[in-house]
Design an enzyme around this catalytic site. Structure first.
Site, PDB file in Angstrom:
ATOM      1  N   LYS A  16       5.205   0.267   8.108  1.00  0.00           N
ATOM      2  CA  LYS A  16       4.917   1.569   7.487  1.00  0.00           C
ATOM      3  C   LYS A  16       6.196   2.390   7.481  1.00  0.00           C
ATOM      4  O   LYS A  16       6.777   2.645   8.535  1.00  0.00           O
ATOM      5  CB  LYS A  16       3.818   2.293   8.264  1.00  0.00           C
ATOM      6  CG  LYS A  16       2.500   1.553   8.291  1.00  0.00           C
ATOM      7  CD  LYS A  16       1.467   2.262   9.164  1.00  0.00           C
ATOM      8  CE  LYS A  16       1.085   3.608   8.617  1.00  0.00           C
ATOM      9  NZ  LYS A  16      -0.008   4.235   9.389  1.00  0.00           N
ATOM     10  N   ASP A  60     -10.101  10.722  11.650  1.00  0.00           N
ATOM     11  CA  ASP A  60     -10.013  10.331  10.241  1.00  0.00           C
ATOM     12  C   ASP A  60     -10.716   8.996  10.010  1.00  0.00           C
ATOM     13  O   ASP A  60     -10.175   8.094   9.363  1.00  0.00           O
ATOM     14  CB  ASP A  60      -8.549  10.258   9.797  1.00  0.00           C
ATOM     15  CG  ASP A  60      -8.388  10.412   8.292  1.00  0.00           C
ATOM     16  OD1 ASP A  60      -9.325  10.930   7.639  1.00  0.00           O
ATOM     17  OD2 ASP A  60      -7.340  10.026   7.753  1.00  0.00           O
ATOM     18  N   GLY A 105       3.363   7.355   3.796  1.00  0.00           N
ATOM     19  CA  GLY A 105       4.420   6.671   3.073  1.00  0.00           C
ATOM     20  C   GLY A 105       3.962   5.316   2.587  1.00  0.00           C
ATOM     21  O   GLY A 105       2.761   5.060   2.451  1.00  0.00           O
ATOM     22  N   GLY A 164       0.806  -1.211   0.000  1.00  0.00           N
ATOM     23  CA  GLY A 164       0.000   0.000   0.000  1.00  0.00           C
ATOM     24  C   GLY A 164       0.837   1.258   0.000  1.00  0.00           C
ATOM     25  O   GLY A 164       2.055   1.226   0.230  1.00  0.00           O
ATOM     26  N   VAL A 174       3.640   1.034   2.682  1.00  0.00           N
ATOM     27  CA  VAL A 174       3.398  -0.027   3.652  1.00  0.00           C
ATOM     28  C   VAL A 174       3.861  -1.347   3.039  1.00  0.00           C
ATOM     29  O   VAL A 174       3.545  -1.644   1.879  1.00  0.00           O
ATOM     30  CB  VAL A 174       1.908  -0.116   4.037  1.00  0.00           C
ATOM     31  CG1 VAL A 174       1.704  -1.170   5.113  1.00  0.00           C
ATOM     32  CG2 VAL A 174       1.392   1.245   4.504  1.00  0.00           C
TER      33      VAL A 174
END
Length: 438
Positions: free
Chosen positions: A160, A258, A144, A139, A146
């Site tokens: 991550k 979020d 950043g 991802g 993953v």
């Protein structure tokens, strides 16, 4: 019978548990949690909310500023210990240095992995990611890349790695926010924290690997199958448990800030785990009389609380608003903002709430879902809850604890609607818990 939602904060001596999600307890048969009574109690307020509803979307779906990209009660079923070891607390509060972190060492991981409890080195990270091999990448986000990695003890983790080319102040703030939050929490429906490392220009966070992708990917059918409404309701319940835990059951409550479908990860048996705490903030201290935290707006366009946008006052109810958008997303299958649709359907929550208020809820149901009686009943009740969560003023929104109660009662009512002849458990969680234990 004592409600499983009776508030009680966990002390540092409480026993740590990670229970399986079980079917509704007998307590949910009580009229106290009946959706029908909940619906009737709020029906009179729907028209009043509707009058003010049309004007709330102008600001709430505007993209944030350029630098702003982007459980419950005494029942053990809903609680998970907020206790962390002294070493864990110290790890999240150490001063800056050239090399610091908490380890996931392949050689010395303890059988019971406390959040961020042991040290590791950059050499270990390079080894388990094969020098951040592109083949291990799973991802890419604002923070950043993953990577999926497997430790020598067999533990599969997600690594991550912060961007180096954009080593701005806000990324450092997000990094610190995430490790400090993750080191304080532990719950079945939150991603588990293994450790972090900050060395020279590298910033690394290591969490559990959740193998089944994001909720948004499943709503887009990227994985080849359609999530039925039963699974979507279970996911909503899982998320409500996680947020309620953050708001109520740790020493210093946290606002996630979020909540969105791409931050909800799914396990192989479709348990939901809330991730990405880069925007998280400590909630106001109610004991001191504080009602909000004044802070720069952060979040994701489409999910942002309009009152927070206007006033810069952040409260737990901002998460509730985002959760309301998520509920609409779950039943419609649409993203919060759909640029390809005509203007009147472009803002999904506004479009869906208008149809619901006009008595045409069925028209917003994801066309990939069957229009059976049970789905229709669930749709209307979920949209009614979403309408409450999306109220323009935070005082009119329910707590996350109340959202979880209502969702539980919706599931109970739907199960009762299913006939014995074509019975297909609306919630498969009890079957999963007996055949698959996490």
């Amino acid at each position: 019978m004592t409600s499983p939602y009776t508030p009680r904060r966990r002390s540092s001596s409480d026993h740590r548990t990670r229970p399986e999600r079980a079917p509704p307890s007998p307590g949910y048969a009580s009229s106290e949690f009946s959706t029908s009574s909940t619906v009737s109690a709020h029906r009179n307020s729907v028209s009043a909310v509707a009058k003010s509803f049309a004007g709330i979307f102008a600001g709430c779906f505007s993209p944030p500023d350029s630098d702003n990209s982007k459980s419950l009660g005494d029942s053990e079923e809903f609680k998970s210990s907020s206790t962390v070891s002294n070493a864990s607390r110290a790890g999240s509060q150490r001063g800056h240095g050239s090399k610091r972190g908490t380890s996931i060492s392949s050689y010395n991981i303890l059988p019971a992995k406390e959040p961020g409890s042991v040290e590791f080195t950059m050499e270990e990270i390079f080894r388990v990611t094969r020098n951040f091999s592109p083949s291990f990448k799973i991802g890419q986000g604002g923070f950043g890349a993953v990577y999926r990695a497997k430790l020598l003890d067999g533990t599969v983790v997600a690594v991550k790695r912060a961007k180096k080319s954009v080593y701005e102040k806000h990324l450092g703030v997000e990094f610190q926010s995430e490790i400090q939050t993750l080191s304080r929490v532990e719950h079945l429906n939150l991603v588990k924290f293994f450790g972090y490392l900050e060395q020279e220009d590298e910033r690394i966070i290591v969490v559990e690997y959740v193998p089944n992708g994001t909720l948004r990917e499943h709503l887009d059918c990227i994985h080849g199958s359609v999530l039925d409404l039963a699974a979507r309701l279970d996911i909503a319940i899982d998320v409500s448990h996680a947020i309620t835990y953050l708001h109520m059951y740790i020493d210093h409550p946290i606002i996630h800030r979020d909540i969105k479908s791409s931050n909800i990860l799914l396990t192989e048996n479709f348990r939901a785990k809330v991730a990405d705490f880069g925007f998280a903030r400590q909630a106001p201290d109610s004991d001191s009389g504080m009602t909000h935290v004044s802070t720069q707006v952060k979040g994701t366009a489409g999910y942002l609380d309009p009152e927070y946008l206007k006033t810069y006052q952040l409260t737990e109810k901002s998460d509730v608003y985002s959760f309301g958008v998520l509920l609409v997303e779950l039943v419609t299958g649409r993203r919060p903002i759909e640029p390809k649709f005509e203007l009147k359907e472009r803002i999904t929550a506004r479009w869906a709430m208008k149809r619901f208020i006009e008595g045409d809820a069925i028209s917003v149901l994801d066309p990939r879902l069957d229009q059976i009686a049970a789905n229709t009943l669930a749709l209307e009740k979920i949209l009614e809850l979403a309408l409450q969560c999306l109220a323009p003023r935070r005082q009119s929104r329910p707590t996350m604890k109340r959202c979880a109660e209502i969702l539980w009662s919706i599931r109970k009512d739907i199960r009762e609607q299913l006939s014995a002849s074509n019975f297909r458990s609306f919630s498969t969680s009890s079957q999963r818990s007996t055949s698959l234990k996490e």
